[in-house]
Every structure is written in structure tokens, then in C-alpha cells.
Enzyme design. Structure first.
Site, PDB file in Angstrom:
ATOM      1  N   PHE A 149     -61.011  12.111  -7.705  1.00  0.00           N
ATOM      2  CA  PHE A 149     -62.109  12.553  -8.568  1.00  0.00           C
ATOM      3  C   PHE A 149     -63.183  13.314  -7.805  1.00  0.00           C
ATOM      4  O   PHE A 149     -63.941  14.068  -8.400  1.00  0.00           O
ATOM      5  CB  PHE A 149     -62.751  11.345  -9.277  1.00  0.00           C
ATOM      6  CG  PHE A 149     -63.745  10.604  -8.423  1.00  0.00           C
ATOM      7  CD1 PHE A 149     -65.073  11.021  -8.342  1.00  0.00           C
ATOM      8  CD2 PHE A 149     -63.376   9.500  -7.658  1.00  0.00           C
ATOM      9  CE1 PHE A 149     -65.996  10.362  -7.534  1.00  0.00           C
ATOM     10  CE2 PHE A 149     -64.286   8.832  -6.862  1.00  0.00           C
ATOM     11  CZ  PHE A 149     -65.591   9.264  -6.795  1.00  0.00           C
ATOM     12  N   ARG A 177     -60.666  11.086 -14.183  1.00  0.00           N
ATOM     13  CA  ARG A 177     -62.100  10.881 -14.379  1.00  0.00           C
ATOM     14  C   ARG A 177     -62.861  12.186 -14.578  1.00  0.00           C
ATOM     15  O   ARG A 177     -63.890  12.214 -15.227  1.00  0.00           O
ATOM     16  CB  ARG A 177     -62.669  10.098 -13.200  1.00  0.00           C
ATOM     17  CG  ARG A 177     -62.204   8.647 -13.278  1.00  0.00           C
ATOM     18  CD  ARG A 177     -62.867   7.795 -12.255  1.00  0.00           C
ATOM     19  NE  ARG A 177     -62.006   7.612 -11.100  1.00  0.00           N
ATOM     20  CZ  ARG A 177     -62.333   6.902 -10.026  1.00  0.00           C
ATOM     21  NH1 ARG A 177     -63.527   6.344  -9.975  1.00  0.00           N
ATOM     22  NH2 ARG A 177     -61.504   6.757  -9.028  1.00  0.00           N
ATOM     23  N   SER A 226     -57.391   7.329  -2.335  1.00  0.00           N
ATOM     24  CA  SER A 226     -57.701   6.164  -1.496  1.00  0.00           C
ATOM     25  C   SER A 226     -56.454   5.730  -0.721  1.00  0.00           C
ATOM     26  O   SER A 226     -55.321   6.036  -1.108  1.00  0.00           O
ATOM     27  CB  SER A 226     -58.243   5.037  -2.371  1.00  0.00           C
ATOM     28  OG  SER A 226     -57.361   4.798  -3.439  1.00  0.00           O
ATOM     29  N   CYS A 281     -64.981  12.072   1.330  1.00  0.00           N
ATOM     30  CA  CYS A 281     -64.169  11.457   2.383  1.00  0.00           C
ATOM     31  C   CYS A 281     -64.664  11.891   3.752  1.00  0.00           C
ATOM     32  O   CYS A 281     -64.292  11.308   4.752  1.00  0.00           O
ATOM     33  CB  CYS A 281     -62.709  11.828   2.211  1.00  0.00           C
ATOM     34  SG  CYS A 281     -62.417  13.556   2.525  1.00  0.00           S
ATOM     35  N   GLU A 383     -64.191   1.092   3.109  1.00  0.00           N
ATOM     36  CA  GLU A 383     -64.867   2.307   2.637  1.00  0.00           C
ATOM     37  C   GLU A 383     -65.693   1.926   1.406  1.00  0.00           C
ATOM     38  O   GLU A 383     -65.150   1.375   0.446  1.00  0.00           O
ATOM     39  CB  GLU A 383     -63.807   3.356   2.255  1.00  0.00           C
ATOM     40  CG  GLU A 383     -64.392   4.633   1.713  1.00  0.00           C
ATOM     41  CD  GLU A 383     -63.310   5.632   1.271  1.00  0.00           C
ATOM     42  OE1 GLU A 383     -62.378   5.221   0.563  1.00  0.00           O
ATOM     43  OE2 GLU A 383     -63.432   6.816   1.618  1.00  0.00           O
TER      44      GLU A 383
HETATM   45  P1  NAD Z   1     -57.755   7.114  -6.174  1.00  0.00           P
HETATM   46  O1  NAD Z   1     -56.846   6.714  -5.078  1.00  0.00           O
HETATM   47  O2  NAD Z   1     -58.244   6.083  -7.115  1.00  0.00           O
HETATM   48  O3  NAD Z   1     -57.046   8.226  -7.095  1.00  0.00           O
HETATM   49  C1  NAD Z   1     -56.398   9.346  -6.544  1.00  0.00           C
HETATM   50  C2  NAD Z   1     -55.280   9.774  -7.493  1.00  0.00           C
HETATM   51  O4  NAD Z   1     -54.310   8.728  -7.587  1.00  0.00           O
HETATM   52  C3  NAD Z   1     -55.760  10.055  -8.908  1.00  0.00           C
HETATM   53  O5  NAD Z   1     -55.111  11.220  -9.375  1.00  0.00           O
HETATM   54  C4  NAD Z   1     -55.329   8.826  -9.681  1.00  0.00           C
HETATM   55  O6  NAD Z   1     -55.002   9.114 -11.025  1.00  0.00           O
HETATM   56  C5  NAD Z   1     -54.096   8.351  -8.942  1.00  0.00           C
HETATM   57  N1  NAD Z   1     -53.922   6.897  -8.986  1.00  0.00           N
HETATM   58  C6  NAD Z   1     -54.895   5.958  -9.145  1.00  0.00           C
HETATM   59  N2  NAD Z   1     -54.371   4.732  -9.115  1.00  0.00           N
HETATM   60  C7  NAD Z   1     -53.037   4.879  -8.926  1.00  0.00           C
HETATM   61  C8  NAD Z   1     -51.955   3.962  -8.786  1.00  0.00           C
HETATM   62  N3  NAD Z   1     -52.156   2.649  -8.831  1.00  0.00           N
HETATM   63  N4  NAD Z   1     -50.725   4.463  -8.596  1.00  0.00           N
HETATM   64  C9  NAD Z   1     -50.508   5.781  -8.527  1.00  0.00           C
HETATM   65  N5  NAD Z   1     -51.512   6.692  -8.648  1.00  0.00           N
HETATM   66  C10 NAD Z   1     -52.753   6.259  -8.832  1.00  0.00           C
HETATM   67  O7  NAD Z   1     -58.958   7.896  -5.476  1.00  0.00           O
HETATM   68  P2  NAD Z   1     -60.308   8.381  -6.143  1.00  0.00           P
HETATM   69  O8  NAD Z   1     -61.166   7.200  -6.412  1.00  0.00           O
HETATM   70  O9  NAD Z   1     -60.043   9.340  -7.230  1.00  0.00           O
HETATM   71  O10 NAD Z   1     -60.933   9.220  -4.932  1.00  0.00           O
HETATM   72  C11 NAD Z   1     -61.687   8.658  -3.916  1.00  0.00           C
HETATM   73  C12 NAD Z   1     -60.847   8.334  -2.705  1.00  0.00           C
HETATM   74  O11 NAD Z   1     -60.205   9.510  -2.223  1.00  0.00           O
HETATM   75  C13 NAD Z   1     -61.663   7.826  -1.539  1.00  0.00           C
HETATM   76  O12 NAD Z   1     -60.958   6.800  -0.909  1.00  0.00           O
HETATM   77  C14 NAD Z   1     -61.775   9.039  -0.636  1.00  0.00           C
HETATM   78  O13 NAD Z   1     -62.017   8.746   0.724  1.00  0.00           O
HETATM   79  C15 NAD Z   1     -60.450   9.644  -0.824  1.00  0.00           C
HETATM   80  N6  NAD Z   1     -60.447  11.055  -0.451  1.00  0.00           N
HETATM   81  C16 NAD Z   1     -59.780  11.410   0.677  1.00  0.00           C
HETATM   82  C17 NAD Z   1     -59.784  12.728   1.081  1.00  0.00           C
HETATM   83  C18 NAD Z   1     -59.034  13.153   2.300  1.00  0.00           C
HETATM   84  O14 NAD Z   1     -58.730  14.327   2.404  1.00  0.00           O
HETATM   85  N7  NAD Z   1     -58.723  12.271   3.223  1.00  0.00           N
HETATM   86  C19 NAD Z   1     -60.478  13.683   0.331  1.00  0.00           C
HETATM   87  C20 NAD Z   1     -61.141  13.272  -0.820  1.00  0.00           C
HETATM   88  C21 NAD Z   1     -61.115  11.959  -1.193  1.00  0.00           C
END
Ligand code: NAD
Length: 499
Positions: A149, A177, A226, A281, A383
Site C-alpha cells: 500500500f 487498500r 511485509s 520501507c 518493524e
Molecule cells: P503486505 O505484506 O500486507 O501486503 C503486500 C501485498 O501482499 C498486498 O498486495 C497484499 O494484498 C498481499 N497480501 C497481504 N496478505 C497476504 C497473504 N496473507 N497472502 C498473500 N498475499 C497477501 O504489506 P503492506 O502492509 O501493503 O506494505 C507495507 C510493508 O511493505 C512493510 O513491511 C514495508 O516495509 C514493506 N515494503 C517493502 C519495500 C521494499 O522494497 N523492501 C518497499 C515498500 C514496502
């Protein structure tokens, strides 16, 4: 109420009787739209459309594919203002930061415009007698991206720009979201001349993600989110033979050495720790002063600067940061603040209970600051992803290097110093993927590439830059010899050598 649908075959498509998710406005807490949550059948339709469209797209020469991206870049610039407002209304970040989100993605589009040059293979003339060897990069076919998101424009663009430039068809599964901007990106690509079906957007949650991972015709999946989910997606996709790259969470440290320009360091740390309400992130949620004198000089400066920050709605041009993304996320951050207190850290500034007049329903938190945070504390190890800055005091540079190096995450790190030798030593030894030297948010420019270590990244290849081109292509190597007619080579049962 506005409904956000999928985007398949060049247009928005709704599926009757879909499960629906709520899209909030974090500034008010009100539901502003509903998003369709796609089942496996929607993924199947998107893949079928992509499979049909991909061969012709791959057959177009790279220069013509680049022209579509050039035009897409122009359209992104044209629509920067409305895109930023739409993005901010679903995410909560302030407009200036929403523009930065789009701009950092646009930079990758710009890089992908160089695809004719980037796809040039390698050639060796005369590798053996009359033998030439060349390699070429070919697209994988249908590939997919699953995005978080917190950067609803930048991260989809990190993925889809190189993937499309290389001649693939792309399925995007954005965060449920803030799903609206990704659909607008798809519409702009069609306007720019992308053939229908080459980019499809499937809205959804875990159901759509699993369907992508299970689909036999998707060759590669890029994921950002995540860490636990990144690891799950990585393992499930790799088990079925897909090429995978999965970026995870982070806990980035900012090391402040005694010789640092403290006022500059504090200014940098403010933006990096609290910008976008800490939902990056590459945010800097941990500050590590080296030596007690540094800590004592830093602390009052951090307090004063944090107290001066303005929290406001996304459209408040004076605000430094806006609300967090959801009520559930706000509650989770508040729980972590309480955990820090219970674990014995000193809560210097408490952002809980912050309320914005006129936006009482919004998901706001004030800037929070802890001191005397220790490595064994869970609130340090996890985090938090909110406007919470934790100070961990270190006695020596060695101790400061150990903190990020031993942390489970290894996305980014920064060091503030005037000492080139110390900075060089730090950059060399620290076990983190992206290092900033007097640069608080060292997100590499579009022609380098982005990737963390340890639980911040699963898979070998980074996002964008040449790694993006490598991820979305496979190398074919041709060894060729043209018959001379007058010379017949003896049959041989020995593995061929060029000697
Ligand atoms: P999230 O892991 O909740 O969601 C990411 C994606 O996974 C979304 O498209 C979501 O629909 C999907 N998803 C959610 N739950 C799932 C499940 N149980 N099984 C399969 N798919 C699922 O992450 P978020 O809250 O949207 O984003 C924030 C996180 O992303 C933070 O941990 C942040 O550090 C990380 N992030 C990392 C980077 C990087 O490049 N390392 C960049 C941006 C964000």
C-alpha cells in the site's frame, strides 16, 4: 459509492457478485470506495488476455516499445496533479510526497525508455575456429507483480516499466487498500499506445495472490510487502518453478558519529523518520548516536525538531506528514508504543491521543520518540511502520555497526559523519543492502537497483536498473559455425573445447 474494478483487455471490468473490500480516506476515516476482490477466475481471465497479447508485443522492435514508454512518461507528467490527489486520498501521504511517489516511479519509466540499448546482447567473434558466440535477452512471457500500500505508484512502476519494455505482458495485483492509482496507470498506458491485454490489473487480496502463484502460465513474480508474506510468496512461487524476487520489511538505522553536523543530521532524520508517517520501507526509525556526548547533544535537538512538526490532512500544504493508512494500522502502532514503555524504554514524546480539529475520525498520530531502546526489546526488533523514532545508544562505531548488521532486517542504513575513513569502513562492513553516507534515505537512483539483505529481500535480483532487465528476461546463448564446404570436421566424442 465508487467501485474500483479490475482492468483487463484494455478496460475496466467488473465481476458481478464480487467480494468487496473497503477503501478508506485516512484523512477522515470514512469509506470512500469499494474495491472488487478478484477470485482465481479473474486471474485466469487476466492471464488469458495477457497470453494472447504478449507475442505481438514482444515482436515489436524495442525502439517502438520505448516510444510507448516515452509517451507514458509524458502522460504521467501531464496528470501528475490529479494522480497525486487520488493517491493521497487513499494513502494519506501529503500531496508533495505523493508527487515524489509518482516521480520515483517515473524515473524508472525513463530508464526503461533506454531499452533498445539495454537489450543489446553480447557477441564474441572467433571464440573458436570459425565459431562466433552471441547471447540475447528474451522476454519471459507473462509475468506478475504484487505490490504494497505504501507506494501505490512508484512500486508498480518499478516493476511494470522494465517488464513491459523487455517485451513481457504484465499482471499487476496492487494493494487493496489504495487500488485506484494503479488502474489509472493502466489507462494512461493504453492512451500511450500499449496494446490491450499487455498490462492487466487484478484487484484483490490473498485469494488473487495465491491464484497468481498457482497459475502455470505466469513465469515470474515480483513482490514487495511485509517480510512474512514476502517469504511465503517467495517459497510458494519458487516451489512451482517461477522466477521470484520478493522484497520485505525493514528497520533502518541512522548512525550519528560525534563529528557529524548535528543540525543537518537532525533535519535529515526528521524527514526520514516521520515523513509519510513512517510508512516507508526506507524510513529511518532507529537513530544510533555514538558516545554519550553525542546522544546528549542530539536528544534535545530531536525533541525540539519533532515537536515543531506539523501533522495535517494530505491536502495541507504546510503539513510534514499525514495520517497512517488505516484504523487497524494506527491501533497496531499504538500497541507498539505501549510495548516500548512496558519493555522499559523511555518514552520522550508520545504521539498517541493526537487529534486533528475538523478531522477527528482520521487516523492521525503525532511524532513519537523513545530513548534508551535496547536490542533485546521486541519493539526494536519488529518493524513498526509508523511515526515512531527509537534512539539506541552505542558506545563505539563497532557497536553501532553491529546493530544493523545483527538485526533481522537489512534494507537500508545511514551514517552521519565528516570522517571519510569511518564512513568507508562502515559502508564496507555493515550487513545491509543500501547504505547512505550523510544521505538519510538512500533509495538508489533508477539506473542502479534497489534491494535489501536478510529478511528485507528474498531472491537474487534487485528491483529496477539492470537487475530489472535481468529479472524480466532470460538469456539465450548461441554458438554458431557456418559450414565452409571445403572442410569436413572429423566426428568427435570428446566434449568440445576451443583449444
Ligand atoms: P503486505 O505484506 O500486507 O501486503 C503486500 C501485498 O501482499 C498486498 O498486495 C497484499 O494484498 C498481499 N497480501 C497481504 N496478505 C497476504 C497473504 N496473507 N497472502 C498473500 N498475499 C497477501 O504489506 P503492506 O502492509 O501493503 O506494505 C507495507 C510493508 O511493505 C512493510 O513491511 C514495508 O516495509 C514493506 N515494503 C517493502 C519495500 C521494499 O522494497 N523492501 C518497499 C515498500 C514496502
Amino acid at each position: 459509492m465508487r467501485q474500483v474494478a479490475h482492468f483487463i483487455d484494455g478496460r475496466r471490468q467488473s465481476v458481478d457478485g464480487s467480494r468487496l473490500g473497503k477503501v478508506f480516506d485516512p484523512n477522515t476515516g470514512l469509506t470512500q470506495a469499494q474495491v472488487e476482490l478478484g477470485e482465481a477466475s479473474v486471474v485466469a481471465a487476466a492471464v488469458a488476455s495477457a497470453r494472447k497479447a504478449q507475442p505481438a508485443w514482444a515482436a515489436i522492435n524495442p525502439q517502438r516499445r520505448a516510444r510507448v514508454l516515452f509517451e507514458f512518461k509524458r502522460l504521467l507528467e501531464r496528470d501528475m496533479e490529479p494522480l497525486a490527489h487520488l493517491l493521497a486520498s487513499e494513502h494519506g501521504k501529503v500531496i508533495s510526497d505523493a508527487k515524489g511517489d509518482i516521480q520515483r516511479g517515473l524515473d524508472v519509466v525513463e530508464f526503461a525508455c533506454g531499452i533498445p540499448h539495454l537489450l543489446k546482447g553480447e557477441y564474441t567473434e572467433g571464440a573458436g575456429p570459425g565459431i562466433d558466440v552471441y547471447s540475447m535477452r528474451q522476454p519471459l512471457g507473462v509475468v506478475a507483480g504484487i505490490t504494497p500500500f505504501n507506494f501505490p505508484a512508484m512500486i508498480p512502476l518499478w516493476m511494470l516499466a522494465p517488464a513491459l519494455a523487455c517485451g513481457n505482458a504484465f499482471i499487476l495485483k496492487p494493494s487493496e487498500r489504495d487500488p485506484s492509482v494503479p488502474v489509472r496507470l493502466a489507462e494512461l498506458l493504453i492512451e500511450a499506445g500499449l496494446p490491450e491485454g499487455v498490462l492487466n490489473v487484478v484487484q484483490g487480496d490473498k485469494v488473487a495472490v495465491d491464484a497468481i502463484l498457482d497459475h502455470p502460465d505466469i513465469r515470474a513474480v515480483s513482490f514487495v510487502g511485509s517480510s512474512d508474506i514476502a517469504q511465503y510468496v517467495y517459497q510458494k512461487g519458487a516451489a512451482s518453478g517461477k522466477r521470484m524476487q520478493c522484497m520485505g520489511g525493514a528497520k533502518n538505522h541512522g548512525i550519528v558519529l560525534p563529528d557529524a553536523d548535528l543540525d543537518q543530521a537532525v533535519a535529515d532524520i526528521m524527514g526520514a523518520a516521520y515523513g509519510s508517517a513512517g510508512e516507508r520501507c526506507m524510513a529511518l526509525p532507529v537513530v544510533v548516536p555514538v558516545g554519550d556526548k553525542t546522544a546528549e547533544a542530539l536528544r534535545p535537538r530531536l525533541v525540539a525538531a519533532a515537536e515543531a512538526l506539523r501533522v495535517g490532512v494530505s491536502t495541507d500544504a504546510e503539513a510534514h506528514f499525514g495520517p497512517v493508512v488505516s484504523a487497524a494500522h494506527k491501533a497496531r502502532i499504538e500497541d507498539y508504543i505501549q510495548m516500548g514503555v512496558d519493555e522499559g524504554a523511555e518514552l520522550v514524546l508520545d504521539g498517541r491521543g493526537f487529534s486533528l480539529q475538523g478531522s477527528e475520525g482520521g487516523y492521525f498520530l503525532g511524532p513519537t520518540l523513545f530513548d534508551y531502546v535496547k536490542p533485546h526489546m521486541k519493539s526494536y526488533q519488529d518493524e513498526i511502520f509508523g511515526p515512531v523514532l527509537q534512539m539506541v545508544r552505542a558506545r563505539t562505531l563497532d557497536e553501532a555497526i553491529q546493530l544493523p548488521s545483527r538485526h533481522a532486517y537489512g534494507n537500508g542504513v545511514a551514517i552521519f559523519t565528516r570522517n571519510g575513513e569511518a564512513a568507508r569502513d562502515f559502508a564496507s562492513r555493515v550487513e545491509v543492502g543500501m547504505v547512505g553516507i550523510n544521505v538519510p534515505i538512500p533509495v538508489p537512483v533508477a539506473y542502479h537497483s534497489f534491494g535489501g539483505w536478510k529478511r528485507s529481500g528474498f531472491g537474487d535480483l534487485n528491483q529496477y536498473g539492470m537487475d530489472g532487465v535481468r529479472f524480466y528476461t532470460r538469456v539465450k546463448t548461441v554458438t554458431q559455425k557456418w559450414p565452409r564446404g571445403d572442410v569436413v570436421t572429423d566426428q568427435s566424442f570428446v566434449i568440445p573445447t576451443m583449444s
